[in-house]
Scaffold this motif. Structure first.
Motif, short mmCIF file in Angstrom:
data_model
loop_
_atom_site.label_atom_id
_atom_site.label_comp_id
_atom_site.label_asym_id
_atom_site.label_seq_id
_atom_site.Cartn_x
_atom_site.Cartn_y
_atom_site.Cartn_z
N PRO A 110 0.82 -1.21 0.00
CA PRO A 110 0.00 0.00 0.00
C PRO A 110 0.86 1.26 0.00
CG PRO A 110 0.06 -0.91 2.21
CD PRO A 110 0.80 -1.88 1.33
N LEU A 111 0.40 2.26 -0.73
CA LEU A 111 1.17 3.50 -0.85
C LEU A 111 1.33 4.20 0.49
CD1 LEU A 111 2.58 5.48 -2.69
CD2 LEU A 111 0.36 6.50 -3.23
N SER A 112 0.32 4.06 1.37
CA SER A 112 0.39 4.72 2.68
C SER A 112 1.56 4.19 3.51
CB SER A 112 -0.93 4.51 3.44
OG SER A 112 -1.19 3.13 3.61
N TYR A 118 8.58 7.12 4.85
CA TYR A 118 9.46 8.26 4.59
C TYR A 118 9.23 9.37 5.61
CZ TYR A 118 11.48 6.55 0.25
OH TYR A 118 12.20 5.83 -0.67
N ALA A 119 7.99 9.52 6.08
CA ALA A 119 7.74 10.51 7.12
C ALA A 119 8.47 10.14 8.41
CB ALA A 119 6.23 10.62 7.37
N TYR A 125 5.98 11.97 13.01
CA TYR A 125 5.13 10.90 13.55
C TYR A 125 3.66 11.30 13.68
CZ TYR A 125 9.60 8.72 14.64
OH TYR A 125 10.86 8.17 14.53
N PHE A 126 3.34 12.57 13.42
CA PHE A 126 1.96 13.05 13.53
C PHE A 126 1.20 12.56 12.29
CE2 PHE A 126 -1.06 16.82 13.30
CZ PHE A 126 -1.89 16.32 14.30
N PRO A 127 0.17 11.70 12.47
CA PRO A 127 -0.50 11.06 11.32
C PRO A 127 -0.96 12.02 10.21
CG PRO A 127 -1.19 9.99 13.34
CD PRO A 127 -0.35 11.16 13.75
N PRO A 128 -1.59 13.17 10.52
CA PRO A 128 -1.99 14.06 9.42
C PRO A 128 -0.80 14.53 8.58
CG PRO A 128 -3.17 14.64 11.42
CD PRO A 128 -2.12 13.65 11.82
N PHE A 133 3.09 13.20 3.16
CA PHE A 133 4.13 12.45 2.45
C PHE A 133 3.50 11.46 1.48
CE2 PHE A 133 6.56 14.26 5.81
CZ PHE A 133 7.89 14.21 5.44
N THR A 134 2.44 10.79 1.92
CA THR A 134 1.75 9.84 1.03
C THR A 134 1.17 10.55 -0.18
OG1 THR A 134 1.20 8.41 2.91
CG2 THR A 134 -0.10 8.13 0.91
N PHE A 135 0.57 11.74 0.06
CA PHE A 135 0.01 12.51 -1.06
C PHE A 135 1.09 12.93 -2.04
CE2 PHE A 135 -1.02 16.68 -2.91
CZ PHE A 135 -2.13 16.32 -3.67
#
Length: 511
Positions: A110-112, A118-119, A125-128, A133-135
């Motif tokens: 999965p891309l996420s 990479y994040a 570490y903050f999910p939002p 990075f995924t976008f």
């Protein structure tokens, strides 16, 4: 205060709309002139290329007993092997009754997972924020596909003969006509023959490739796919040593484990580890994965491909049985980039031996912070450095300048080449400069066109692999030293030789 209110009041919604529209139109104009991404080019060799992601159960072993603070899991336990295969393939003509091969997306799924990896690598570490990075990955690479066909059958002996005779793309038409005329019957019969006829069918040498720090198995798809298109089977290892952004181990009995990028502070160990300890453990883990890759090919060559369970989700395995009796197990070359180049050189220690029947090594930009380089090498070695890697010198583990250390090691190898591709940068052998060319030019300052750089790397690599097979030195490999001391010598002593595609090489060491 009144002055500020007046200034603010002038920013009406109409003005915001006008300025915003102009800004958007400006960047649309810029991106239309300089596209943000480019597709990967076709491979450089005469053969079509098959691509397959494979994860299989390995010989379970514990490389080190350090555990992850985050989960308590063992950090360096090897249980499965994951590789991306690139291999020469002959595609049958289209047919309504035959399943058509698929293209492989360049970004793994999965891309996420990769975006989050990479994040985390840069300590976000903050999910939002991780979703940003995924976008960005989706924006830059979601439409890019690897120009190979998923699970295509490996090139048959008859097809190999036809295309080798032609030497150009017309050979592919001959293959397809041959396959259509014979309904693939003769080809299938050839692939089912016993080992006694293996030479007639044709044996493929193979290459095990190990990626760099923060890299992935598909980060070098054009370089590796092009080597495959010249008649080699290539396995790019998806390392689980904590050097990549993120990967998932799929257990045979069910369940999975995510492996993120690891740093010293992520680990608990008794006694505590230092940076050199961590690198030594990761290199040992990589060496074990290289051994498992060679073991995988031995099983495939012995005809056990039909018994293998591919643990990689949504990845087929129908091509694996066709590898039976098709591989030259005495012609295994280990290659790598950066941290992977350090790992490749490490794997050459005491080679060849039963568990590591290696006949040569290729090192691209050997790491400067990956731990000391192995100098115990008795088989042919090719070291290619980018211009950026050679020009920016650093002291290397109290052994002297990095360039000098590499030169001494290669000079001590009976059959060793050490050279620099002028104008190239550290990522020039990866896909990144092909996919986002203008971003990479700005980031690295390279003066050499990305496609030219990769063609030169591929050409010299294939020439080296052909030397291992035939013993003949071609192209840049056939010349002499042009710049012995490189950046450590005088400018007037830095001679260059032109490569096949017009770029310039500095040659520092030859056999």
């Amino acid at each position: 205060m009144m002055f500020r209110v007046r200034r603010f009041s002038r920013l009406s919604w109409k003005r915001i709309f006008l300025f915003g529209s102009a800004f958007v139109l400006f960047w649309i104009f810029v991106f239309s002139l300089t596209p943000i991404t480019s597709p990967l080019p076709a491979y450089t060799g005469p053969h079509q290329v098959g691509v397959l992601d494979v994860e299989v159960e390995g010989q379970k072993r514990l490389i080190h007993d350090a555990v992850l603070k985050e989960t308590g899991d063992k950090a360096f336990e090897l249980s499965t092997l994951a590789v991306t295969l690139y291999y020469p393939a002959a595609l049958p003509p289209p047919s309504s009754s035959r399943r058509q091969p698929e293209a492989r997306p360049w970004l793994p799924q999965p891309l996420s997972l990769i975006g989050t990896g990479y994040a985390r690598l840069v300590h976000v570490y903050f999910p939002p924020f991780q979703k940003v990075f995924t976008f960005a990955l989706w924006l830059l690479g979601s439409k890019t596909t690897i120009p190979g066909q998923v699970d295509a059958p490996i090139l048959s002996g008859a097809a190999k003969l036809l295309i080798d005779e032609s030497g150009d793309v017309d050979g592919l038409e001959k293959i397809l006509k041959y396959a259509e005329k014979e309904s693939l019957g003769d080809v299938q019969q050839m692939e089912l023959r016993g080992e006694e006829d293996a030479d007639e069918v044709g044996l493929f040498p193979f290459v095990v490739f190990t990626h760099g720090m923060a890299g992935m198995s598909q980060s070098y798809s054009h370089y590796l796919g092009s080597i495959a298109s010249h008649g080699y089977v290539v396995a790019a290892v998806e390392h689980r040593d904590g050097s990549g952004p993120g990967t998932i181990v799929h257990y045979p009995e069910g369940g999975e484990k995510k492996v993120w990028h690891m740093e010293l502070g992520d680990l608990d160990s008794s006694p505590p580890l230092n940076e050199l300890d961590l690198k030594a453990i990761q290199l040992a883990f990589r060496e074990a994965e290289i051994q498992e890759t060679i073991r995988l090919f031995k099983l495939l060559n012995a005809g056990h491909g039909d018994l293998m369970r591919n643990l990689k989700p949504d990845s087929p395995r129908t091509a694996l049985p066709s590898f039976k009796n098709r591989l030259n197990m005495s012609a295994v070359t280990v290659a790598g980039h950066s941290y992977g180049a350090t790992g490749a050189m490490q794997a050459l220690k005491n080679a060849p031996r039963d568990t590591m029947p290696i006949n040569g090594g290729i090192a691209l930009d050997p790491g400067k912070e990956s731990g000391p380089l192995n100098a115990d090498i008795d088989i042919p070695l090719l070291v290619m450095q980018s211009g950026q890697w050679t020009e920016k010198q650093t002291q290397f583990y109290d052994q002297g300048w990095h360039f000098d250390v590499v030169r001494r090691i290669v000079g001590g190898v009976k059959e060793g080449w050490f050279m620099t591709l002028a104008g190239s940068a550290h990522p020039s052998c990866t896909d990144a400069p092909l996919i986002v060319p203008w971003i990479m030019r700005l980031a690295t300052g390279t003066t050499l066109d990305a496609k030219v750089a990769l063609k030169e790397y591929i050409d010299v690599s294939v020439a080296f692999l052909e030397y291992l097979r035939e013993g003949e030195k071609a192209g840049v490999l056939g010349g002499g030293v042009t710049s012995e001391k490189g950046p450590l010598g005088d400018k007037e002593e830095r001679g260059k030789v032109e490569g096949r595609f017009g770029a310039e090489w500095e040659v520092h060491v030859v056999p």
